[in-house]
Design a protein around this motif. Structure first.
Motif, short mmCIF file in Angstrom:
data_model
loop_
_atom_site.label_atom_id
_atom_site.label_comp_id
_atom_site.label_asym_id
_atom_site.label_seq_id
_atom_site.Cartn_x
_atom_site.Cartn_y
_atom_site.Cartn_z
N SER A 43 0.93 -1.24 -0.18
CA SER A 43 0.04 -0.04 0.08
C SER A 43 0.97 1.19 0.07
CB SER A 43 -0.87 0.15 1.45
OG SER A 43 -1.78 -0.73 1.06
N GLY A 44 1.96 1.31 0.55
CA GLY A 44 2.81 2.26 0.85
C GLY A 44 3.48 2.70 -0.56
N ILE A 45 3.91 1.47 -1.19
CA ILE A 45 4.48 1.76 -2.75
C ILE A 45 3.62 2.28 -3.52
CG2 ILE A 45 5.56 0.42 -4.43
CD1 ILE A 45 6.91 -1.62 -2.24
N LEU A 46 2.41 1.73 -3.69
CA LEU A 46 1.23 2.03 -4.55
C LEU A 46 0.86 3.85 -4.21
CD1 LEU A 46 -1.26 -1.01 -4.70
CD2 LEU A 46 0.65 -0.11 -6.26
N LEU A 47 1.00 4.26 -2.89
CA LEU A 47 0.55 5.41 -2.59
C LEU A 47 1.77 6.22 -3.11
CD1 LEU A 47 -1.42 7.30 -1.03
CD2 LEU A 47 0.00 6.94 0.89
N LEU A 48 2.99 5.82 -3.03
CA LEU A 48 4.35 6.53 -3.24
C LEU A 48 4.18 6.66 -4.99
CD1 LEU A 48 6.96 8.01 -2.70
CD2 LEU A 48 7.66 5.67 -2.97
N LEU A 49 4.02 5.78 -5.63
CA LEU A 49 4.07 5.63 -6.82
C LEU A 49 2.73 6.68 -7.57
CD1 LEU A 49 4.58 2.06 -8.03
CD2 LEU A 49 6.25 4.07 -8.50
N SER A 50 1.55 6.38 -6.76
CA SER A 50 0.41 7.48 -7.18
C SER A 50 0.98 8.80 -7.02
CB SER A 50 -0.68 7.11 -6.68
OG SER A 50 -1.32 5.72 -6.46
N GLY A 51 1.48 9.06 -6.07
CA GLY A 51 2.03 10.70 -5.87
C GLY A 51 2.97 10.96 -6.79
N ILE A 52 4.08 10.04 -7.41
CA ILE A 52 4.93 10.37 -8.15
C ILE A 52 4.28 10.79 -9.56
CG2 ILE A 52 7.02 9.68 -9.62
CD1 ILE A 52 7.93 8.22 -6.76
N TRP A 53 3.32 9.95 -9.72
CA TRP A 53 2.42 10.23 -11.24
C TRP A 53 1.73 11.52 -11.06
CZ3 TRP A 53 -2.81 10.28 -12.43
CH2 TRP A 53 -2.63 10.29 -13.86
N VAL A 54 1.23 11.73 -9.89
CA VAL A 54 0.36 13.11 -9.88
C VAL A 54 1.40 14.23 -9.97
CG1 VAL A 54 -0.91 14.50 -8.38
CG2 VAL A 54 -1.66 12.16 -8.54
N LEU A 55 2.45 14.15 -9.44
CA LEU A 55 3.64 15.28 -9.52
C LEU A 55 3.90 15.36 -11.02
CD1 LEU A 55 4.81 17.14 -7.68
CD2 LEU A 55 6.74 15.48 -7.27
N ALA A 56 4.25 14.08 -11.65
CA ALA A 56 4.85 14.36 -12.87
C ALA A 56 3.78 14.61 -13.87
CB ALA A 56 5.25 12.82 -13.33
N LEU A 57 2.41 14.37 -13.80
CA LEU A 57 1.39 15.21 -14.48
C LEU A 57 1.30 16.58 -14.22
CD1 LEU A 57 -0.95 14.36 -16.42
CD2 LEU A 57 -2.26 14.00 -14.43
#
Length: 147
Positions: A43-57
């Motif tokens: 869950s932590g990894i998925l949350l971190l990846l989602s945050g990185i994706w939102v920041l890149a977008l």
């Protein structure tokens, strides 16, 4: 309350259906600990990846907006330059006509509108060809402009 209802329904069902609908046994402490040990990092990894994706977008959208603003500024500068060039060419053509015709120059100096329009009507087709002018005052001496 629901437990009695479930028991009553199970008593009415044939045995092969009862066996198929039996609930799985509740997981014990060890299973719960293993699930937590696996799901928490996932869950932590998925949350971190989602945050990185939102920041890149977000940064991608900022770049697109900046690019569009720069493109719009270049287009506006070009439109302004073209407009000024068009007006300068029109003024140059009108001044050239006035410079070569003494009667037109004299009417212009006296601010005699009727005489000015009569003399300018001869030059209107040439001005229209050169500059694309559609000035209604050049068409008829009685025409007026508004604005």
């Amino acid at each position: 309350m629901f437990a009695h209802l479930r028991q009553a329904i199970m008593n009415c069902l044939p045995n092969h259906i009862k066996q198929a609908t039996e609930l799985e046994p509740q997981p014990g402490r060890a299973t719960r600990h293993l699930r937590l040990a696996f799901l928490a990092p996932l869950s932590g990894i998925l949350l971190l990846l989602s945050g990185i994706w939102v920041l890149a977008l977000y940064y991608h959208e900022i770049d697109i907006v900046d690019m569009e603003v720069k493109r719009t500024q270049v287009l506006m500068a070009r439109m302004y330059r073209d407009d000024v060039t068009h007006h300068a060419n029109t003024l140059e053509a009108v001044m050239e006509v006035i410079r070569h015709d003494r009667a037109l120059r004299a009417a212009f100096a006296r601010r005699d509108r009727v005489t000015l329009l009569q003399h300018a009507a001869v030059y209107y087709p040439d001005l229209r060809r050169r500059t694309g002018s559609t000035c209604c005052a050049c068409i008829s001496p009685t025409a007026t402009t508004t604005g």
